[in-house]
Design an enzyme around this catalytic site. Structure first.
Site, PDB file in Angstrom:
ATOM      1  N   CYS A  66       0.817  -1.219   0.000  1.00 47.09           N
ATOM      2  CA  CYS A  66       0.000   0.000   0.000  1.00 47.09           C
ATOM      3  C   CYS A  66       0.851   1.269   0.000  1.00 47.09           C
ATOM      4  O   CYS A  66       0.327   2.365  -0.184  1.00 47.09           O
ATOM      5  CB  CYS A  66      -0.934   0.009   1.206  1.00 47.09           C
ATOM      6  SG  CYS A  66      -0.072  -0.007   2.781  1.00 47.09           S
ATOM      7  N   HIS A 101      -1.056  11.485  15.991  1.00 46.25           N
ATOM      8  CA  HIS A 101      -1.701  10.643  14.972  1.00 46.25           C
ATOM      9  C   HIS A 101      -0.646   9.786  14.270  1.00 46.25           C
ATOM     10  O   HIS A 101       0.383  10.305  13.813  1.00 46.25           O
ATOM     11  CB  HIS A 101      -2.407  11.531  13.943  1.00 46.25           C
ATOM     12  CG  HIS A 101      -2.915  10.796  12.748  1.00 46.25           C
ATOM     13  ND1 HIS A 101      -4.084  10.073  12.762  1.00 46.25           N
ATOM     14  CD2 HIS A 101      -2.395  10.650  11.505  1.00 46.25           C
ATOM     15  CE1 HIS A 101      -4.270   9.524  11.562  1.00 46.25           C
ATOM     16  NE2 HIS A 101      -3.258   9.855  10.780  1.00 46.25           N
ATOM     17  N   HIS A 104      -3.877   4.427  10.501  1.00 47.12           N
ATOM     18  CA  HIS A 104      -5.149   3.732  10.708  1.00 47.12           C
ATOM     19  C   HIS A 104      -4.906   2.234  10.779  1.00 47.12           C
ATOM     20  O   HIS A 104      -3.885   1.737  10.314  1.00 47.12           O
ATOM     21  CB  HIS A 104      -6.114   4.035   9.558  1.00 47.12           C
ATOM     22  CG  HIS A 104      -6.580   5.457   9.542  1.00 47.12           C
ATOM     23  ND1 HIS A 104      -5.870   6.459   8.908  1.00 47.12           N
ATOM     24  CD2 HIS A 104      -7.661   6.060  10.124  1.00 47.12           C
ATOM     25  CE1 HIS A 104      -6.508   7.622   9.088  1.00 47.12           C
ATOM     26  NE2 HIS A 104      -7.585   7.406   9.818  1.00 47.12           N
ATOM     27  N   ASP A 108      -7.822  -6.246   7.332  1.00 45.79           N
ATOM     28  CA  ASP A 108      -7.499  -7.079   6.170  1.00 45.79           C
ATOM     29  C   ASP A 108      -6.028  -7.502   6.186  1.00 45.79           C
ATOM     30  O   ASP A 108      -5.423  -7.730   5.155  1.00 45.79           O
ATOM     31  CB  ASP A 108      -7.829  -6.331   4.868  1.00 45.79           C
ATOM     32  CG  ASP A 108      -7.094  -4.995   4.762  1.00 45.79           C
ATOM     33  OD1 ASP A 108      -6.256  -4.690   5.655  1.00 45.79           O
ATOM     34  OD2 ASP A 108      -7.342  -4.258   3.797  1.00 45.79           O
ATOM     35  N   ARG A 116      -4.014  -4.912   9.957  1.00 47.93           N
ATOM     36  CA  ARG A 116      -3.025  -4.167   9.191  1.00 47.93           C
ATOM     37  C   ARG A 116      -2.960  -2.749   9.745  1.00 47.93           C
ATOM     38  O   ARG A 116      -3.853  -1.942   9.507  1.00 47.93           O
ATOM     39  CB  ARG A 116      -3.399  -4.131   7.709  1.00 47.93           C
ATOM     40  CG  ARG A 116      -2.539  -3.197   6.859  1.00 47.93           C
ATOM     41  CD  ARG A 116      -2.808  -3.380   5.376  1.00 47.93           C
ATOM     42  NE  ARG A 116      -4.178  -3.063   4.997  1.00 47.93           N
ATOM     43  CZ  ARG A 116      -4.576  -1.883   4.500  1.00 47.93           C
ATOM     44  NH1 ARG A 116      -3.696  -0.919   4.304  1.00 47.93           N
ATOM     45  NH2 ARG A 116      -5.840  -1.681   4.186  1.00 47.93           N
ATOM     46  N   CYS A 118      -1.586   0.539   9.320  1.00 48.63           N
ATOM     47  CA  CYS A 118      -1.050   1.289   8.191  1.00 48.63           C
ATOM     48  C   CYS A 118      -0.575   2.631   8.741  1.00 48.63           C
ATOM     49  O   CYS A 118      -1.384   3.488   9.085  1.00 48.63           O
ATOM     50  CB  CYS A 118      -2.178   1.446   7.181  1.00 48.63           C
ATOM     51  SG  CYS A 118      -1.691   2.258   5.682  1.00 48.63           S
TER      52      CYS A 118
END
Ligand code: FE
Length: 130
Positions: A66, A101, A104, A108, A116, A118
């Site tokens: 990704c 932050h 996320h 999956d 995951r 990310c």
């Protein structure tokens, strides 16, 4: 909520680099395939770029394709929050100590956790294992 690490916005702006500030304090997202940790496969730990808390281990890192560093789990506790921004319902991941932050988490991911995480490279610093 009281944080272990508290700074004013002005202090964060001074301490962090522009991209770190944009991601950690303004919930920004770095462009995919651009972050410095995406292709890193060295052994070590990823700590919060804001406060230094250990967050992820290279043992749990995988290439999700990704364009962002992806992990199947955090080292220990991590903060999660529902995020309904950008017309999506997602689970935001934050540093428990400074509230920065990180990215996320999606369900999956590969086994065994199916998760995951990310995560933006800009929110992490890498510490190689000696
Ligand atoms: Fe932090």
């Amino acid at each position: 909520m009281r944080r272990k690490v508290e700074r004013t916005d002005e202090e964060w702006k001074r301490e962090l680099g522009d991209e770190e500030y944009r991601v950690l304090r303004q919930k920004g997202t770095e462009a995919p395939f651009t972050g410095e940790h995406y292709r890193n496969s060295d052994n070590g730990r990823y700590v919060c770029a804001g406060c230094g808390r250990e967050l992820f281990s290279s043992d749990d890192k995988f290439d999700a394709g990704c364009g962002w560093p992806s992990f199947t789990k955090p080292i220990d506790d991590i903060e999660k929050k529902m995020d309904t921004g950008h017309g999506m319902v997602r689970t935001e991941v934050l540093c428990p100590d400074c509230g920065g932050h990180l990215g996320h988490v999606f369900d999956d991911g590969p086994k065994p956790t199916g998760q995951r995480y990310c995560i933006n490279s800009a929110s992490l610093k890498f510490k190689a294992r000696k």
